[in-house]
Design a protein around this motif. Structure first.
Motif, short mmCIF file in Angstrom:
data_model
loop_
_atom_site.label_atom_id
_atom_site.label_comp_id
_atom_site.label_asym_id
_atom_site.label_seq_id
_atom_site.Cartn_x
_atom_site.Cartn_y
_atom_site.Cartn_z
N GLY A 104 6.15 -48.97 69.37
CA GLY A 104 5.33 -48.92 68.16
C GLY A 104 4.12 -49.83 68.24
O GLY A 104 3.01 -49.45 67.85
N TYR A 105 4.34 -51.04 68.73
CA TYR A 105 3.25 -52.02 68.80
C TYR A 105 2.14 -51.54 69.72
O TYR A 105 0.95 -51.56 69.36
CB TYR A 105 3.78 -53.38 69.27
CG TYR A 105 2.81 -54.51 69.03
CD1 TYR A 105 2.97 -55.36 67.95
CD2 TYR A 105 1.71 -54.71 69.87
CE1 TYR A 105 2.07 -56.40 67.70
CE2 TYR A 105 0.81 -55.73 69.65
CZ TYR A 105 0.99 -56.58 68.56
OH TYR A 105 0.08 -57.59 68.33
N LYS A 106 2.51 -51.10 70.91
CA LYS A 106 1.49 -50.71 71.88
C LYS A 106 0.80 -49.40 71.52
O LYS A 106 -0.36 -49.18 71.87
CB LYS A 106 2.10 -50.65 73.28
CG LYS A 106 2.47 -52.03 73.80
CD LYS A 106 2.86 -52.02 75.27
CE LYS A 106 3.14 -53.45 75.76
NZ LYS A 106 3.52 -53.48 77.20
N ALA A 107 1.49 -48.53 70.80
CA ALA A 107 0.84 -47.29 70.35
C ALA A 107 -0.34 -47.62 69.44
O ALA A 107 -1.45 -47.10 69.61
CB ALA A 107 1.84 -46.40 69.63
N VAL A 108 -0.11 -48.50 68.46
CA VAL A 108 -1.19 -48.88 67.54
C VAL A 108 -2.26 -49.67 68.27
O VAL A 108 -3.47 -49.48 68.04
CB VAL A 108 -0.62 -49.68 66.35
CG1 VAL A 108 -1.75 -50.25 65.49
CG2 VAL A 108 0.29 -48.79 65.50
N SER A 109 -1.86 -50.54 69.19
CA SER A 109 -2.82 -51.31 69.96
C SER A 109 -3.74 -50.41 70.79
O SER A 109 -4.96 -50.62 70.85
CB SER A 109 -2.08 -52.29 70.88
OG SER A 109 -2.97 -53.02 71.69
N GLY A 143 7.43 -52.39 64.89
CA GLY A 143 6.42 -52.80 65.87
C GLY A 143 5.04 -52.32 65.49
O GLY A 143 4.05 -53.04 65.64
N ALA A 144 4.95 -51.08 64.99
CA ALA A 144 3.66 -50.53 64.58
C ALA A 144 3.08 -51.31 63.41
O ALA A 144 1.87 -51.61 63.38
CB ALA A 144 3.82 -49.05 64.22
N ASP A 145 3.92 -51.65 62.44
CA ASP A 145 3.46 -52.43 61.28
C ASP A 145 2.93 -53.80 61.71
O ASP A 145 1.91 -54.27 61.18
CB ASP A 145 4.59 -52.61 60.29
CG ASP A 145 4.93 -51.35 59.51
OD1 ASP A 145 4.07 -50.45 59.44
OD2 ASP A 145 6.05 -51.26 58.97
N GLN A 146 3.62 -54.42 62.66
CA GLN A 146 3.18 -55.74 63.11
C GLN A 146 1.84 -55.65 63.83
O GLN A 146 0.95 -56.50 63.65
CB GLN A 146 4.22 -56.37 64.03
CG GLN A 146 3.91 -57.81 64.41
CD GLN A 146 3.81 -58.74 63.21
OE1 GLN A 146 4.75 -58.81 62.41
NE2 GLN A 146 2.70 -59.43 63.04
#
Length: 384
Positions: free
Chosen positions: A340-345, A77-80
């Motif tokens: 993961g996605y929302k952490a990077v966002s 998710g973070a990579d995306q």
């Protein structure tokens, strides 16, 4: 003497004649005007925007682990998010969630690269306070994720991307209430002959476990009716009711050990007129599985507990098998991809100076049963 003067006068006359006969010197040729597009800008003209040098903001992501499938889905998710939002990330985590010193070293190495932001799921907040202070002093925003950074110094965390455990547990109660078998037994229940629902809760100290316990109970009370549900077994969750048709029995084992979780589950499974049992996390669900021959005893045709509805939380290989076989009605899983996605966002928002909308950003949870596990987007969330 006269001869000398005559020679001088003759020379002066020749010079005069030569000067009069020469053409006048030409006027200097003016320099050509500079082309319009190379003219110097006016003093008050706006300076042109600097050219894009191709560099992307760098975000360091440091998790509580790396090898476990859960963290691999968080990384995915973070990579995306990094690809979608135009940033570069590194994703690091220690081999196990007991390797505190290794995580601290990873965080230090990430700090040496001068990140624009840091995403951190801390194993031990005390161990990273120095780095948190350094980030704060240098204007580097820190985003917590998963369990975040509990009890971090005030103002050191921009926001945290994590599961709303109360809302996630409510999903389990909603699925139980919607089940036809449960509805039939609820309809037949009376204050004189109430039905029992069991809740195995890992402990009574962890915020996440407390929320996963109270979230389930509160939603069930809401759905069944406040006057119809009584809660017993632990003072933290105790609730009386005028005419209880449902008794929720909460068991918090003496320790979090697998043996004590199994013992707690055995006690609950021995209740009279038990219609359902819920485990508030992977360990509690593991206790239920251990007390039921890895879930085989919930087999709807031949099982010892075939009339009892079992529901879990989180995942793990044995729990997944129980769900796939229909021995468990289903379980609730966190959404590590969205963690993961929302952490990077959130880190990108912080870099861009956008105020955090909330200190906690819910990353959601999913219900999975045998049918849902056929969907790859659900299956990848259910680690083994």
């Amino acid at each position: 003497m006269k001869k000398f003067l005559a020679i001088v006068l003759a020379g002066l006359m020749l010079i005069s004649i030569s000067a009069c006969g020469s053409k006048p010197a030409a006027e200097p040729t003016p320099a050509p005007a500079a082309p319009a597009d190379t003219a110097e800008p006016a003093p008050d003209a706006a300076a042109p925007a600097p050219a894009d040098n191709g560099e992307k903001p760098y975000i360091a992501v440091v998790s509580k682990g790396f090898q476990h499938q859960f963290w691999q889905v968080v990384k995915k998710g973070a990579d995306q998010a990094a690809a979608d939002l135009g940033v570069e990330i590194t994703f690091d985590g220690p081999p196990t969630e007991s390797d505190i010193a290794i995580q601290v070293d990873m965080l230090k190495s990430a700090m040496d690269k001068k990140p624009a932001a840091v995403c951190l799921a801390a194993l031990d907040t005390e161990s990273v306070k120095e780095q948190l202070q350094a980030c704060k002093d240098n204007g580097i925003p820190v985003v917590g994720f998963d369990s975040g950074v509990p009890n971090a110094p005030e103002g050191s965390i921009y926001a945290t991307a994590s599961t709303d455990n109360s809302a996630a547990a409510a999903i389990a109660a909603e699925q139980l209430y919607a089940d036809a078998g449960f509805q039939a037994k609820l309809a037949a229940a009376t204050p004189e002959a109430p039905i029992n629902v069991a809740v195995l809760s890992l402990d009574a100290t962890s915020d996440s476990i407390i929320s996963r316990t109270s979230g389930f109970i509160n939603k069930l009370v809401e759905l069944v009716g406040d006057d119809s549900v009584k809660v017993v077994g632990h003072d933290k969750y105790a609730k009386d009711a005028a005419s209880p048709k449902v008794i929720v029995n909460v068991n918090v084992p003496a320790t979090t050990s697998a043996a004590d979780q199994k013992t707690g589950a055995e006690a609950l499974l021995g209740l009279d007129n038990l219609v359902a049992i819920y485990g508030s996390n992977e360990n509690a669900a593991g206790g239920i599985l251990a007390a039921s021959n890895d879930g085989n005893d919930f087999n709807k045709d031949t099982g010892k507990f075939k009339d009892i509805i079992a529901i879990g939380f989180d995942a793990g290989k044995t729990q997944r098998v129980a769900v796939e076989n229909g021995w468990f009605l289903g379980s609730v899983t966190q959404d590590p991809y969205q963690i993961g996605y929302k952490a990077v966002s959130l880190a990108v928002d912080a870099i861009n100076g956008k105020p955090a909308a909330s200190p906690i950003v819910d990353t959601g949870a999913k219900w999975y049963n045998a049918e849902a596990l056929q969907d790859p987007s659900i299956s990848e969330l259910v680690y083994e």
